[in-house]
Design a protein around this motif. Structure first.
Motif, mmCIF file in Angstrom:
data_model
loop_
_atom_site.group_PDB
_atom_site.id
_atom_site.type_symbol
_atom_site.label_atom_id
_atom_site.label_comp_id
_atom_site.label_asym_id
_atom_site.label_seq_id
_atom_site.Cartn_x
_atom_site.Cartn_y
_atom_site.Cartn_z
ATOM 1 N N ASP A 68 0.849 -1.196 0.000
ATOM 2 C CA ASP A 68 0.000 0.000 0.000
ATOM 3 C C ASP A 68 0.886 1.247 0.000
ATOM 4 N N THR A 69 0.604 2.164 -0.934
ATOM 5 C CA THR A 69 1.438 3.376 -1.024
ATOM 6 C C THR A 69 1.326 4.232 0.246
ATOM 7 N N ASP A 70 0.216 4.060 0.976
ATOM 8 C CA ASP A 70 0.051 4.827 2.213
ATOM 9 C C ASP A 70 0.985 4.334 3.316
ATOM 10 N N THR A 71 1.390 3.069 3.223
ATOM 11 C CA THR A 71 2.197 2.519 4.318
ATOM 12 C C THR A 71 3.699 2.593 4.030
ATOM 13 N N ASP A 72 4.082 2.694 2.767
ATOM 14 C CA ASP A 72 5.523 2.693 2.475
ATOM 15 C C ASP A 72 5.831 3.646 1.324
ATOM 16 N N ALA A 73 5.989 4.910 1.669
ATOM 17 C CA ALA A 73 6.196 5.947 0.646
ATOM 18 C C ALA A 73 7.526 5.752 -0.082
ATOM 19 N N PHE A 74 8.572 5.280 0.639
ATOM 20 C CA PHE A 74 9.865 5.141 -0.027
ATOM 21 C C PHE A 74 9.833 3.996 -1.036
ATOM 22 N N HIS A 75 9.171 2.905 -0.658
ATOM 23 C CA HIS A 75 9.026 1.784 -1.602
ATOM 24 C C HIS A 75 8.358 2.266 -2.888
ATOM 25 N N THR A 76 7.332 3.106 -2.738
ATOM 26 C CA THR A 76 6.621 3.641 -3.906
ATOM 27 C C THR A 76 7.582 4.464 -4.752
ATOM 28 N N LYS A 77 8.297 5.371 -4.109
ATOM 29 C CA LYS A 77 9.223 6.256 -4.826
ATOM 30 C C LYS A 77 10.311 5.460 -5.540
ATOM 31 N N ARG A 78 10.828 4.454 -4.845
ATOM 32 C CA ARG A 78 11.922 3.631 -5.369
ATOM 33 C C ARG A 78 11.446 2.812 -6.580
ATOM 34 N N SER A 79 10.176 2.373 -6.514
ATOM 35 C CA SER A 79 9.662 1.468 -7.545
ATOM 36 C C SER A 79 9.252 2.185 -8.820
ATOM 37 N N LEU A 80 8.910 3.470 -8.696
ATOM 38 C CA LEU A 80 8.315 4.173 -9.825
ATOM 39 C C LEU A 80 9.261 5.164 -10.484
ATOM 40 N N GLY A 81 9.245 5.162 -11.811
ATOM 41 C CA GLY A 81 9.854 6.246 -12.585
ATOM 42 C C GLY A 81 8.705 7.006 -13.220
ATOM 43 N N ILE A 82 8.738 8.332 -13.114
ATOM 44 C CA ILE A 82 7.550 9.113 -13.492
ATOM 45 C C ILE A 82 7.875 10.149 -14.561
ATOM 46 N N VAL A 83 7.107 10.119 -15.638
ATOM 47 C CA VAL A 83 7.222 11.155 -16.671
ATOM 48 C C VAL A 83 5.876 11.864 -16.766
ATOM 49 N N PRO A 84 5.737 13.019 -16.084
ATOM 50 C CA PRO A 84 4.439 13.697 -16.098
ATOM 51 C C PRO A 84 4.141 14.357 -17.446
ATOM 52 N N GLN A 85 2.891 14.779 -17.606
ATOM 53 C CA GLN A 85 2.492 15.394 -18.879
ATOM 54 C C GLN A 85 3.140 16.782 -19.034
ATOM 55 N N GLU A 86 3.249 17.514 -17.919
ATOM 56 C CA GLU A 86 3.836 18.857 -17.988
ATOM 57 C C GLU A 86 5.317 18.781 -17.645
ATOM 58 N N PHE A 87 6.131 19.623 -18.318
ATOM 59 C CA PHE A 87 7.561 19.662 -17.992
ATOM 60 C C PHE A 87 7.722 20.180 -16.564
ATOM 61 N N ASN A 88 8.523 19.515 -15.780
ATOM 62 C CA ASN A 88 8.657 19.936 -14.377
ATOM 63 C C ASN A 88 10.081 19.797 -13.866
ATOM 64 N N PHE A 89 11.040 20.260 -14.711
ATOM 65 C CA PHE A 89 12.430 20.255 -14.230
ATOM 66 C C PHE A 89 12.904 21.702 -14.127
ATOM 67 N N PRO A 90 13.968 21.934 -13.357
ATOM 68 C CA PRO A 90 14.483 23.305 -13.250
ATOM 69 C C PRO A 90 15.127 23.720 -14.577
ATOM 70 N N ILE A 91 14.549 24.688 -15.249
ATOM 71 C CA ILE A 91 14.928 24.964 -16.641
ATOM 72 C C ILE A 91 16.333 25.547 -16.791
ATOM 73 N N PHE A 92 16.858 26.130 -15.701
ATOM 74 C CA PHE A 92 18.205 26.713 -15.824
ATOM 75 C C PHE A 92 19.295 25.690 -15.510
ATOM 76 N N ASP A 93 18.909 24.523 -15.033
ATOM 77 C CA ASP A 93 19.901 23.473 -14.737
ATOM 78 C C ASP A 93 20.345 22.788 -16.015
ATOM 79 N N LYS A 94 21.539 22.192 -15.930
ATOM 80 C CA LYS A 94 22.046 21.471 -17.099
ATOM 81 C C LYS A 94 21.415 20.074 -17.159
ATOM 82 N N VAL A 95 21.309 19.586 -18.385
ATOM 83 C CA VAL A 95 20.644 18.307 -18.640
ATOM 84 C C VAL A 95 21.188 17.198 -17.735
ATOM 85 N N GLU A 96 22.506 17.055 -17.751
ATOM 86 C CA GLU A 96 23.120 15.961 -16.984
ATOM 87 C C GLU A 96 22.849 16.122 -15.483
ATOM 88 N N ASP A 97 22.897 17.372 -15.001
ATOM 89 C CA ASP A 97 22.699 17.606 -13.564
ATOM 90 C C ASP A 97 21.277 17.246 -13.133
#
Ligand SMILES: Nc1ncnc2c1ncn2[C@@H]1O[C@H](COP(=O)(O)OP(=O)(O)OP(=O)(O)O)[C@@H](O)[C@H]1O
Ligand SMILES: [Mg+2]
Length: 308
Positions: A68-97
């Motif tokens: 259950d995601t409610d009981t183990d937030a880190f397991h959820t985070k560790r298990s999932l790779g997420i590509v959201p619909q909207e861009f949500n990265f820091p735009i001034f950062d470099k790609v590799e960083d």
């Protein structure tokens, strides 16, 4: 074993009168490539964002590999790779960083991260841009950057919200090949898409949602068969009377003088015309409708699933 199990999931955004996701239940098998489809506003992104813990649910349960995601937030985070619909990265950062910073939370050594980052950047055609600020990338490159970032911590499940929106045709094919490859290596993938070709090529099963509810679940083969049914729009010379039994003929009335007829495999147009004629309808014109993904949504969601 299921990678993702969703049970009676419900979400209503503040100040809204309707639930964006409404008692939604479905499961994704481990290793599966699952497509979540539906018209704009159906609740696809909301569903993926709930699974991803980017927004909070009102009720229901989400299990990731049975936990259950409610009981183990880190397991959820560790298990999932997420590509959201909207861009949500820091735009001034470099790609590799951007990619390395994301990987930093999961206990990999710097060398491990660097190596995996290089692999992902090369594989996603971004190696040349690795020192560029993210804001200078094209839309398609930004989307690929989000895919690389989602995979840096080697998750078992990848969640993709319209991964090829804004990616040109050639690069889209490259992305498909890459996604197929990582799915074959065992990563479970759930994606939303508006491209029938993408769904056909990648997904094994699809769930179709509208109004936050699951309308249908299909194997992709059944779904494609549905999408390839021919639909004809029939204009009548006079308004038809109620004696024409529309359901038996597999016909939907659009208005009193316009019908939509779905020709199933093995059915002939001739038999349909004869039946209409015998029912007393006078046809003034017949034209085929292009029944690809969007019109399939309309047929299923607005006009009743039983007619499709
Ligand atoms: N942050 C928000 N605040 C309020 N309402 C929202 C928010 N995000 C989405 N909604 C509403 O929730 C419903 C579902 O939206 P959602 O973005 O999940 O649809 P979608 O299926 O992903 O659509 P699309 O194909 O356009 O991406 C819509 O009615 C939308 O207006
Ligand atoms: Mg969306």
């Amino acid at each position: 074993m299921y990678a993702i199990q969703i049970d009676c999931l419900t979400k209503r955004y503040p100040h809204k009168t309707k639930n964006a996701v409404d008692q939604l239940s479905f499961s994704v098998h481990q290793g599966e490539f699952f497509g979540l489809l539906g018209p704009n506003g159906a609740g696809k992104s909301t569903t993926l964002n709930l699974i991803s813990q980017l927004i909070h649910k009102d009720s229901g349960r989400i299990l990731i590999h049975g936990i259950d995601t409610d009981t183990d937030a880190f397991h959820t985070k560790r298990s999932l790779g997420i590509v959201p619909q909207e861009f949500n990265f820091p735009i001034f950062d470099k790609v590799e960083d951007i990619i390395l910073n994301q990987g930093g939370y999961y206990g990999f050594t710097h060398r491990e991260l660097k190596n995996h980052c290089q692999y992902l950047l090369e594989r996603l055609d971004l190696w040349k841009q690795r020192h560029d600020q993210a804001r200078t990338l094209s839309g398609g490159m930004k989307r690929r950057l989000m895919v690389a970032r989602a995979l840096i911590h080697q998750p078992q499940i990848l969640i993709l919200d319209e991964p090829t929106a804004g990616v040109d045709v050639e690069l889209r094919r490259g992305m498909w090949e890459f996604l197929k490859e990582i799915n074959q290596q065992g990563i479970t993938i759930i994606l939303t898409s508006h491209y029938l070709e993408e769904v056909e090529l990648l997904c094994q099963r699809i769930g179709m949602i509208d109004g936050g509810r699951l309308i249908k679940q299909h194997s992709v083969r059944d779904f494609i068969e549905l999408a390839e049914q021919q639909v004809f729009i029939i204009e009548l010379a006079e308004p038809f009377d109620n004696h024409i039994n529309l359901t038996d003929l597999n016909v939907i009335s659009i208005d009193s003088q316009t019908l939509s007829f779905t020709k199933k495999q093995g059915q002939t147009l001739e038999s349909f015309f004869v039946a209409l004629y015998e029912a007393g309808a006078k046809i003034s014109s017949v034209k085929p409708e292009n029944n690809r993904l969007e019109s399939l949504f309309i047929a299923i969601t607005n006009k009743g699933a039983k007619n499709v």
